[in-house]
Motif scaffolding. Structure first.
Motif, mmCIF file in Angstrom:
data_model
loop_
_atom_site.group_PDB
_atom_site.id
_atom_site.type_symbol
_atom_site.label_atom_id
_atom_site.label_comp_id
_atom_site.label_asym_id
_atom_site.label_seq_id
_atom_site.Cartn_x
_atom_site.Cartn_y
_atom_site.Cartn_z
ATOM 1 N N ILE A 91 -61.279 38.014 11.942
ATOM 2 C CA ILE A 91 -61.202 38.407 13.350
ATOM 3 C C ILE A 91 -62.314 39.400 13.701
ATOM 4 O O ILE A 91 -63.035 39.215 14.676
ATOM 5 C CB ILE A 91 -59.828 39.027 13.683
ATOM 6 C CG1 ILE A 91 -58.718 38.002 13.446
ATOM 7 C CG2 ILE A 91 -59.791 39.550 15.118
ATOM 8 C CD1 ILE A 91 -57.323 38.592 13.469
ATOM 9 N N ASN A 92 -62.459 40.446 12.926
ATOM 10 C CA ASN A 92 -63.378 41.541 13.262
ATOM 11 C C ASN A 92 -64.769 41.427 12.660
ATOM 12 O O ASN A 92 -65.609 42.298 12.896
ATOM 13 C CB ASN A 92 -62.757 42.883 12.879
ATOM 14 C CG ASN A 92 -61.597 43.233 13.787
ATOM 15 O OD1 ASN A 92 -61.638 42.997 14.979
ATOM 16 N ND2 ASN A 92 -60.543 43.792 13.215
ATOM 17 N N ALA A 93 -65.033 40.402 11.889
ATOM 18 C CA ALA A 93 -66.380 40.131 11.387
ATOM 19 C C ALA A 93 -66.779 38.756 11.917
ATOM 20 O O ALA A 93 -65.946 37.856 11.995
ATOM 21 C CB ALA A 93 -66.408 40.158 9.868
ATOM 22 N N ASP A 94 -68.041 38.612 12.307
ATOM 23 C CA ASP A 94 -68.472 37.381 12.969
ATOM 24 C C ASP A 94 -69.306 36.444 12.113
ATOM 25 O O ASP A 94 -69.155 35.240 12.181
ATOM 26 C CB ASP A 94 -69.282 37.727 14.225
ATOM 27 C CG ASP A 94 -68.439 38.399 15.277
ATOM 28 O OD1 ASP A 94 -67.379 37.855 15.623
ATOM 29 O OD2 ASP A 94 -68.839 39.479 15.751
ATOM 30 N N ILE A 95 -70.229 37.000 11.332
ATOM 31 C CA ILE A 95 -71.208 36.168 10.622
ATOM 32 C C ILE A 95 -71.674 36.909 9.378
ATOM 33 O O ILE A 95 -71.583 38.131 9.309
ATOM 34 C CB ILE A 95 -72.403 35.831 11.546
ATOM 35 C CG1 ILE A 95 -73.272 34.699 10.987
ATOM 36 C CG2 ILE A 95 -73.208 37.077 11.879
ATOM 37 C CD1 ILE A 95 -74.286 34.153 11.993
ATOM 38 N N SER A 96 -72.167 36.146 8.418
ATOM 39 C CA SER A 96 -72.737 36.732 7.208
ATOM 40 C C SER A 96 -74.252 36.542 7.222
ATOM 41 O O SER A 96 -74.758 35.589 7.818
ATOM 42 C CB SER A 96 -72.134 36.058 5.970
ATOM 43 O OG SER A 96 -72.551 36.716 4.797
ATOM 44 N N ALA A 97 -74.939 37.458 6.568
ATOM 45 C CA ALA A 97 -76.389 37.347 6.409
ATOM 46 C C ALA A 97 -76.764 37.977 5.073
ATOM 47 O O ALA A 97 -75.999 38.778 4.524
ATOM 48 C CB ALA A 97 -77.114 38.043 7.563
ATOM 49 N N PRO A 98 -77.937 37.623 4.530
ATOM 50 C CA PRO A 98 -78.342 38.228 3.264
ATOM 51 C C PRO A 98 -78.364 39.743 3.369
ATOM 52 O O PRO A 98 -78.851 40.299 4.355
ATOM 53 C CB PRO A 98 -79.762 37.685 3.052
ATOM 54 C CG PRO A 98 -79.834 36.455 3.897
ATOM 55 C CD PRO A 98 -78.932 36.706 5.066
ATOM 56 N N SER A 151 -74.706 28.941 12.740
ATOM 57 C CA SER A 151 -74.586 29.412 11.356
ATOM 58 C C SER A 151 -74.239 28.241 10.440
ATOM 59 O O SER A 151 -73.667 27.242 10.872
ATOM 60 C CB SER A 151 -73.510 30.498 11.256
ATOM 61 O OG SER A 151 -72.234 29.976 11.558
ATOM 62 N N ASP A 152 -74.623 28.375 9.173
ATOM 63 C CA ASP A 152 -74.282 27.373 8.168
ATOM 64 C C ASP A 152 -72.876 27.649 7.665
ATOM 65 O O ASP A 152 -72.618 28.704 7.071
ATOM 66 C CB ASP A 152 -75.250 27.444 6.974
ATOM 67 C CG ASP A 152 -76.610 26.882 7.297
ATOM 68 O OD1 ASP A 152 -76.703 25.972 8.141
ATOM 69 O OD2 ASP A 152 -77.594 27.352 6.692
ATOM 70 N N SER A 164 -67.186 31.634 9.738
ATOM 71 C CA SER A 164 -67.175 31.075 8.373
ATOM 72 C C SER A 164 -68.577 30.666 7.951
ATOM 73 O O SER A 164 -68.755 29.753 7.150
ATOM 74 C CB SER A 164 -66.227 29.877 8.252
ATOM 75 O OG SER A 164 -64.903 30.266 8.487
ATOM 76 N N GLY A 165 -69.578 31.346 8.509
ATOM 77 C CA GLY A 165 -70.928 30.906 8.249
ATOM 78 C C GLY A 165 -71.922 32.008 7.980
ATOM 79 O O GLY A 165 -71.687 33.188 8.224
ATOM 80 N N SER A 166 -73.068 31.540 7.489
ATOM 81 C CA SER A 166 -74.207 32.389 7.201
ATOM 82 C C SER A 166 -75.279 32.168 8.261
ATOM 83 O O SER A 166 -75.479 31.040 8.726
ATOM 84 C CB SER A 166 -74.774 32.027 5.829
ATOM 85 O OG SER A 166 -75.999 32.681 5.608
#
Length: 190
Positions: A91-98, A151-152, A164-166
């Motif tokens: 919910i409170n996090a949107d995306i991942s990145a390196p 996002s992937d 659920s993505g990078s």
């Protein structure tokens, strides 16, 4: 808070917010809402405690305010594995990145590797700024949606962030360029 107000008054449209903490602030929340009213996108680090920031008592601000103009970023390392110190939340996090072992500047004119959601946030901020640099006139919410939607999707990130993505910089650029061409073509035909 003063820095955010300054950037709003200066006409800045993208803010990298590589800071935060567990303390909720009404003033901070109100300033971020003011940024939203001024079409400012705020890209926030999700924090580095290895906790689910969706859980009561583990929130991390500003990521956990839930304001529409925030992109909250988590940190993954090789093979899209969530770094053990990265906060997360569907919910409170949107995306991942390196954000693991990223080369950066250190004090005293040195360079070295750094790990954390601040490093991840910089990638997302740079992507947003580069899309703006294409000459797009997208509003901050459209810009946010382009980044999240392109996002992937990664099985290892499922339930770790809302997308659920990078971050996929190429996909974001392609989507932005295509949207820009459609907007330009429709403006000419009118």
């Amino acid at each position: 808070m003063e820095a955010i107000k300054f950037t709003i008054n200066a006409g800045v449209k993208i803010i990298n917010y590589s800071s935060g903490g567990s303390g909720k602030s009404k003033l901070e929340s109100e300033v971020i809402k003011l940024a939203h009213k001024n079409n400012v996108l705020l890209i926030a680090a999700a924090g580095n405690f290895g906790e689910n920031i969706d859980k009561s008592g583990l929130e991390y601000y500003p990521a956990s305010y839930g304001h529409k103009n925030i992109i909250s970023v988590i940190n993954h390392g090789p093979q899209y594995k969530l770094h053990k110190t990265s906060n997360y939340g569907s919910i409170n996090a949107d995306i991942s990145a390196p954000g693991t072992q990223i080369l950066g500047a250190l004090p005293n004119n040195r360079f070295g590797t750094l790990t954390g959601t601040s490093q991840s946030t910089a990638y997302v901020t740079a992507t947003a700024a580069a899309i703006k640099g294409l000459g797009t006139n997208f509003g901050h919410i459209k810009l946010k949606n382009i980044i999240l939607e392109t996002s992937d999707k990664q099985p290892k990130l499922r339930a770790k962030c809302s997308s659920s993505g990078s971050l996929n910089i190429h996909n974001a650029f392609t989507r932005a360029r295509n949207a820009q061409k459609r907007n330009f073509a429709s403006a000419i035909s009118n």
